[in-house]
Write an enzyme that holds these catalytic residues in place. Structure first.
Site: not given
Length: 226
Positions: A89, A119, A188
Site C-alpha cells: 500500500n 550502523h 497469540r
C-alpha cells in the site's frame, strides 16, 4: 595499506560486512533506482502500463506480478524480491542494502518501513565516519503487516502472520502468529475457532480474487490454544 575501494563495492554492501556507501558503481545503481522512484511516484495512477514496466525493471528479476501503490521508495530495488499477488500500500519505504523478500499474497499496509541498514551503535566515531552494514529481511506468504509497521534488519516473519499497526518488529516472528507493539511481541497464534468466514453470506467464495494455490482444505477446529 587498506584502500577504501575495498569497502565500497555493491558486493561488500550486500554481503552483510561493514562497508562505506560510496563508489561509482553503487552510486550509479542508487541513482537509477532513484529515477525509477521519481517516475513511478510522478505517474501515480495515470499510466498503469508504464508503472508496471517500472516495477519490473526496479525489482529483482525473481519478483512476480505484484501491486505497489505510489508513492514508494525502494533504495536499490535489485535486492528486493516481491512474490506473486503481494500488495504494497501507499508510502512504503524499503532500504534494501541487504536482500528483502516478501512472500506471495502478503499485504503491507500504508507507510510500512523495511529497513535492512544498520550502523555502529557503540562506536560513534565509526558511525560518524560513514560505516554501515545490512542484514536481510524476510516476510513469508499470506502475511499482513498493518499500517506504519517497521521491520528492522535481520528479522524473519513467517507465513500467515498478522503484525498489528504501528508495531516495530525487532525479532523473528514464527508462522501463524499475531504480534503487536514496540518492540513487537506475539500475543497469540491463529485460531480457527475465530475464523471470520462465518460472517460471510452462505456460498460466498473464500478466494474472491482466484489467487489461492491449489491444495487440501484446512481442517476445522482451533489452530492452537491461546
Amino acid at each position: 595499506m587498506v584502500t577504501m575501494e575495498a569497502y565500497e563495492s555493491i558486493e561488500k554492501m550486500t554481503s552483510g560486512d561493514w562497508y562505506v556507501a560510496t563508489g561509482a558503481e553503487r552510486e550509479r545503481v542508487a541513482q537509477q533506482a532513484a529515477m525509477y522512484a521519481h517516475e513511478f511516484n510522478q505517474l501515480g495512477p495515470t499510466d498503469p502500463k508504464r508503472s508496471a514496466e517500472i516495477v519490473k525493471a526496479w525489482l529483482s528479476p525473481e519478483s512476480g506480478q505484484c501491486t505497489i501503490k505510489a508513492p514508494a521508495i525502494i533504495e536499490y530495488g535489485f535486492n528486493t524480491t516481491i512474490a506473486e499477488h503481494a500488495f504494497i500500500n501507499f508510502g512504503v519505504t524499503i532500504l534494501d542494502i541487504a536482500p528483502v523478500t516478501i512472500g506471495a499474497r502478503s499485504m503491507l499496509g500504508p507507510n510500512c518501513s523495511l529497513l535492512t541498514a544498520g550502523h555502529p551503535v557503540d562506536d560513534w566515531q565509526m558511525r560518524s565516519g560513514g560505516w554501515e552494514n545490512g542484514s536481510p529481511i524476510s516476510i513469508g506468504q499470506d502475511t499482513w503487516l498493518g499500517g506504519n509497521v517497521t521491520v528492522v534488519g535481520g528479522v524473519s516473519i513467517g507465513d500467515r502472520c498478522v503484525i498489528g499497526a504501528g508495531a516495530v518488529v525487532t525479532k523473528d516472528i514464527p508462522d501463524d502468529c499475531i504480534a503487536v507493539g514496540n518492540p513487537a511481541r506475539v500475543i497469540r497464534k491463529r485460531d480457527k475457532s475465530r475464523y471470520e468466514r462465518t460472517q460471510l453470506p452462505e456460498g460466498a467464495p473464500l478466494d474472491a480474487f482466484g489467487i489461492l494455490p491449489e491444495g487440501p482444505k484446512e481442517s476445522e477446529g482451533p489452530e492452537s490454544s491461546e
